[in-house]
Motif scaffolding. Structure first.
Motif, short mmCIF file in Angstrom:
data_model
loop_
_atom_site.label_atom_id
_atom_site.label_comp_id
_atom_site.label_asym_id
_atom_site.label_seq_id
_atom_site.Cartn_x
_atom_site.Cartn_y
_atom_site.Cartn_z
N GLN A 32 1.25 1.40 -6.81
CA GLN A 32 1.16 2.71 -6.95
C GLN A 32 0.28 3.16 -5.85
O GLN A 32 -0.99 2.57 -5.63
CB GLN A 32 0.57 3.39 -8.13
N PRO A 33 0.73 4.10 -4.91
CA PRO A 33 -0.33 4.39 -3.80
C PRO A 33 -1.47 5.03 -4.18
O PRO A 33 -1.54 5.69 -5.09
CB PRO A 33 0.61 5.39 -2.97
N THR A 59 2.54 -6.00 -12.43
CA THR A 59 3.84 -5.43 -11.99
C THR A 59 4.00 -5.65 -10.35
O THR A 59 2.90 -5.88 -9.98
CB THR A 59 3.86 -3.87 -12.15
N ASN A 87 -1.03 3.20 0.86
CA ASN A 87 0.09 2.95 0.47
C ASN A 87 0.68 1.70 1.40
O ASN A 87 1.23 1.82 2.42
CB ASN A 87 0.95 4.25 1.04
N ASN A 138 5.25 -3.00 -8.41
CA ASN A 138 5.36 -1.67 -8.24
C ASN A 138 4.08 -1.10 -8.17
O ASN A 138 3.10 -0.84 -8.59
CB ASN A 138 5.86 -0.89 -9.49
N GLN A 180 8.63 3.61 5.76
CA GLN A 180 7.79 2.32 6.00
C GLN A 180 6.47 2.07 5.72
O GLN A 180 5.52 1.07 6.09
CB GLN A 180 7.92 2.03 7.53
N ALA A 225 2.61 -1.10 3.17
CA ALA A 225 3.69 -1.58 3.30
C ALA A 225 4.39 -2.95 2.91
O ALA A 225 5.60 -3.19 2.29
CB ALA A 225 4.17 -1.50 4.75
N ASP A 274 2.21 3.49 4.90
CA ASP A 274 1.35 4.04 5.79
C ASP A 274 1.31 3.42 7.26
O ASP A 274 1.77 2.27 7.40
CB ASP A 274 -0.18 3.70 5.43
#
Ligand code: PLP
Ligand code: ZN
Lengths: 418, 80
Positions: free
Chosen positions: A287-288, A283, A302, A285, B74, A304, B76
């Motif tokens: 996930q943090p 994926t 997380n 997507n 934006q 960017a 981290d």
């Protein structure tokens, strides 16, 4: 001169003027610098670049700022080393190392910060700021000092001493935020909204990120104007990884190299591997996660640019790999022992990842492979210090020396046969 | 009046709950979705919140208490 013509949204492609903005007003997607490549193609050639300075500013025509008043402490144009001994150990016949430890503040971050600081000055800011676990902090503090700008540098607690000293020596306002990683993030996002600072990786981010392209340019130039077959890149936000690819693509677009077939592989520490996890799950997507690894320079939970990194991975057929903290330490030691390069933990992540990519068939034995070693080891001594052999302690006589040496050799033999 | 841009990340169990709707009902906040990607088992939404800053902060605390991850759009800011 710069051929930048607009900021463009990476999601909806809307264009904006070249200002200190980073998010699309319409869809809140990230902004990126767009260029006039036709005009750029007219201006650049192998010869024009080769005649430039031995720094990233030899590629000024491909960057988003005017080089005349640049903030320049000589970032870039670091050595590309043929790594025969490490290659032999891993089973690769064409391995190269891009040694970005050899930057003014000993990490690749000098590439992005020299661009961000130059742009900040161009925009008339008097203060540079960042939030960092070390490398970015060192680089922002040094560039601000050289430009006579004020600097605010925010750091989380528990950093390696080398990374703290490596910032404070340049005399920024250094702020250690008493809280966890998420707290530092939240505070800095609020500060970035409140103060009129050039926050290098927030409102300067579209320009800042372009500095990483120069790693792609340099590698191609140093290989005799050709793209490598395979790149292995450490990933935190994923920006560096994406921009190396963009750099290679641009050289092809400018007819400076042939079309690019490079596979882009990315490496993360297992304790912070949101991009690899998404890759393995098939994926985009991401996930943090909450980071927990000795590779603090790669500890972005997380990321960017995770989504875009996964796009490049898919497009190029590269892979994503993780390594444990023990494997990272082994990687650092292997690199030092075979090539004489003392890298920080991020280098250990790359060498450990490289090993796995070879073992799993992700990299072919004869591929021209470049591993990116992005930061120097003296900053993260804590990671290895307890795993290294202590010095022999001897009285100042030949007999004492020979006795101690004999004991050490015997112990080594026993350890090897155990 | 303040405007605030945020990203919500949802895990499986939360996707079916009307969290953004409730946020707008229970707090004096106008929500305005700009981009989203929601699949069967996970999802994220990027949105703008308009209201008093204190009300937005209370609203975001409520959202986080529901188990939704709240981040700046934006990603981290702390870097290596
Ligand atoms: C030494 C080192 N290597 C690699 C990275 C990865 O950078 P990016 O966030 O662009 O993925 C960083 C920075 O965060 C770093 O400090
Ligand atoms: Zn947009």
């Amino acid at each position: 001169m710069s051929f930048a013509k607009a900021l463009r949204c990476r999601e909806c492609q809307r264009e904006y003027p070249l200002e200190a903005e980073y998010v699309c007003d319409f869809c809140f997607g990230p902004l990126e610098v767009a260029y006039d490549y036709d005009a750029m193609r007219e201006a650049v050639s192998h010869e024009s670049i080769e005649a430039g300075p031995a720094s990233i500013w030899r590629y000024a025509d491909l960057l988003p700022c005017e080089p005349d008043n640049r903030v320049d402490i000589q970032a870039g144009f670091t050595p590309l080393i043929r790594a025969n001994r490490l290659g032999k150990e891993l089973g690769l016949t064409n391995l190269y190392l891009k040694n970005d430890c050899m930057n003014p503040t000993w990490s690749f971050k000098d590439r992005v910060v020299t661009v961000a600081a130059t742009k900040a000055k161009e925009f008339g800011f008097d203060t540079l700021a960042c939030a960092s676990t070390g490398n970015l902090a060192n680089s922002v503090a040094a560039h601000a000092a050289s430009a006579g700008l004020d600097a605010f540098v925010f750091i989380p607690p528990d950093l390696e001493q080398g990374k703290i000293t490596g910032s404070s020596i340049y005399n920024p306002t250094l702020v250690c935020v008493n809280g966890n990683y998420d707290d530092v993030n939240r505070l800095c996002s609020e500060l970035a909204g409140k103060y009129p600072w050039a926050f290098v990786n927030v409102n300067m981010r579209p320009y800042y990120a372009e500095g990483s392209k120069t790693l792609g340019y340099e590698v191609a130039e140093q290989l005799g104007w050709r793209a490598p077959d395979h790149c292995v890149v450490p990933m935190a936000s994923g920006s560096l990884y994406v921009k190396i690819w963009k750099g290679l693509q641009e050289l092809a677009k400018l007819w400076l190299i042939d079309s690019v077939q490079t596979k882009m592989s990315g490496a993360q520490a297992l304790g912070c591997s949101p991009i690899v996890t998404a890759f393995e799950a098939g994926t985009k997507n991401v996930q943090p996660v909450r980071p927990s690894t000795i590779a603090k320079s790669l500890a972005i939970g997380n990321p960017a640019d995770g989504f875009y990194a996964l796009g490049v991975m898919e497009e190029t057929g590269g892979r994503a790999v993780t390594s444990t903290d023990d494997e990272i330490v082994e990687g650092m030691k292997l690199l030092a022992r075979t090539e004489g390069i003392f890298a920080e933990t991020a280098g250990g992540v790359v060498v450990a990842g490289l090993k796995k990519l070879v073992e799993s068939g992700g990299i072919g034995k004869d591929e021209v492979t470049v591993a990116f070693i992005t930061g120097a080891g003296l900053k993260t001594q804590e990671a290895v210090i307890d795993t290294l052999e202590p010095p022999l302690q001897v009285e100042p006589t030949i007999a004492a020396f020979e006795e101690a040496l004999g004991e050490r050799r015997e112990a080594d033999v026993q350890a090897a046969s155990a | 009046m303040a405007t605030h841009r945020v990203k919500f990340t949802f895990l499986q169990q939360l996707i079916t709950l009307p969290i953004i709707y409730d946020l707008g009902k229970q707090f004096k906040i106008v929500t305005n979705i700009r981009r989203a990607d929601v699949t069967e088992d996970r999802g994220w939404v990027v949105l703008e919140l308009v209201g008093d800053m204190e009300e937005i902060e209370r609203g975001l605390e409520w959202v986080a208490a529901k188990g939704v991850r709240v981040d700046p759009v934006q990603g981290d800011i702390v870097e290596g």
